[in-house]
Design an enzyme around this catalytic site. Sequence first.
Site, PDB file in Angstrom:
ATOM      1  N   CYS A 104       0.520  -1.224  -0.445  1.00 45.70           N
ATOM      2  CA  CYS A 104       0.112   0.074  -0.056  1.00 45.70           C
ATOM      3  C   CYS A 104       0.564   0.944  -0.336  1.00 45.70           C
ATOM      4  O   CYS A 104       1.424   0.941   0.499  1.00 45.70           O
ATOM      5  CB  CYS A 104      -1.000   0.555   1.292  1.00 45.70           C
ATOM      6  SG  CYS A 104      -1.786   1.235   1.059  1.00 45.70           S
ATOM      7  N   GLU A 134       3.589  -5.429   8.465  1.00 43.50           N
ATOM      8  CA  GLU A 134       3.655  -4.423   8.230  1.00 43.50           C
ATOM      9  C   GLU A 134       4.938  -3.487   8.827  1.00 43.50           C
ATOM     10  O   GLU A 134       6.107  -2.690   8.877  1.00 43.50           O
ATOM     11  CB  GLU A 134       2.317  -3.769   8.444  1.00 43.50           C
ATOM     12  CG  GLU A 134       2.409  -1.849   7.606  1.00 43.50           C
ATOM     13  CD  GLU A 134       1.480  -0.967   8.074  1.00 43.50           C
ATOM     14  OE1 GLU A 134       0.495  -1.761   8.399  1.00 43.50           O
ATOM     15  OE2 GLU A 134       1.366  -0.286   8.683  1.00 43.50           O
ATOM     16  N   THR A 170       0.318   1.613  10.232  1.00 47.24           N
ATOM     17  CA  THR A 170      -0.972   2.993   9.586  1.00 47.24           C
ATOM     18  C   THR A 170      -2.402   2.613  10.334  1.00 47.24           C
ATOM     19  O   THR A 170      -3.133   3.118   9.964  1.00 47.24           O
ATOM     20  CB  THR A 170      -0.780   2.513   8.318  1.00 47.24           C
ATOM     21  OG1 THR A 170      -1.177   0.619   7.915  1.00 47.24           O
ATOM     22  CG2 THR A 170       0.143   3.047   7.120  1.00 47.24           C
ATOM     23  N   CYS A 198      -3.309   5.863   9.248  1.00 43.19           N
ATOM     24  CA  CYS A 198      -4.417   5.907   7.321  1.00 43.19           C
ATOM     25  C   CYS A 198      -4.746   6.687   7.432  1.00 43.19           C
ATOM     26  O   CYS A 198      -5.615   5.567   8.825  1.00 43.19           O
ATOM     27  CB  CYS A 198      -4.152   4.203   7.120  1.00 43.19           C
ATOM     28  SG  CYS A 198      -5.516   4.063   5.383  1.00 43.19           S
TER      29      CYS A 198
END
Length: 298
Positions: A104, A134, A170, A198
């Site tokens: 992403c 992540e 995120t 995010c």
Amino acid sequence: MKRIIIASSAGFCFGVKRAISIANETAGKAADEERGAGRLPINSLGPLIHNPQAVEELEKKGVHVVESVDEIACGKVIVRSHGITRSDGEALAAKGVKIIDATCPFVKKAQEHARSLSREGYAVIVVGDANHPEVKSIISYIEAGTPTITSLADLRESSGIRKAGIVAQTTQSFENMMEFVSVALKIIPEVRVYNTICHATVLRQKESVAVARKADAMIVLGGYNSANTRRLAEICSEFNPRTSHIETAAELSPEMLSGVSCAGVTAGASTPEWIIEELVGRIRTIWKEEKIQVSYYQ
Ligand code: SF4
């Protein structure tokens, strides 16, 4: 009349939609090649999204989940939205495996900030779950030898750091990141903060809370292995004690809806639309009412 209120942002986020469409496109091209010269394996390093049902659909199209780089000898590998570590990327490139990058763009930003902070001599504080892929991928971009902190306890105990930069996984909550910021400011003279949380996550959480407050019972749909779904369930249960986290519509029991005239629905970032539709169908079946109003909350 009974009501179902669905959070508008429930389900796939931009990054997951993008990863799925890249995977479908790659599988489609491979099917064309099969008709021609022969097919090379397509792998995803770890499940492409945290939803077993969606992963099963992809498996049918030829996208196989492998757990480590060692299991991939050739062909293509789709990098999921969480990204992969730099060393895994290098190991794959050394084997000649074609990397299809579905990381992403928001995760990429966090990786880039971590790298540039470390190159500029900043210690790096990564707010997130250190075991999450992540976070591992973000940390892998930090230059070797850079002090790296992922927990509040380690941050409190740290000493001698003159300047530090903060980035976040995120899907972290803003409040959690701010706790790190506030502790860092007390002990480190120079602190640079990049808000890499995010917006899709924040929006989904806000909408879900609003729905949970309105509803008599709240259903949170999504993989049990999905961190953002579990977090949604946690937040919703703070506002609605009748919150249930389920993975599929079949798990919705009549007891979960007993005495309920307004059911709230939300879903994690990796829950496909068809699972949400199935849940609405299941609620209709349980309620057996002719008239049920379905609306979306924004
Ligand atoms: S939640 Fe946000 S950062 Fe994560 S994949 Fe989705 S859009 Fe990207």
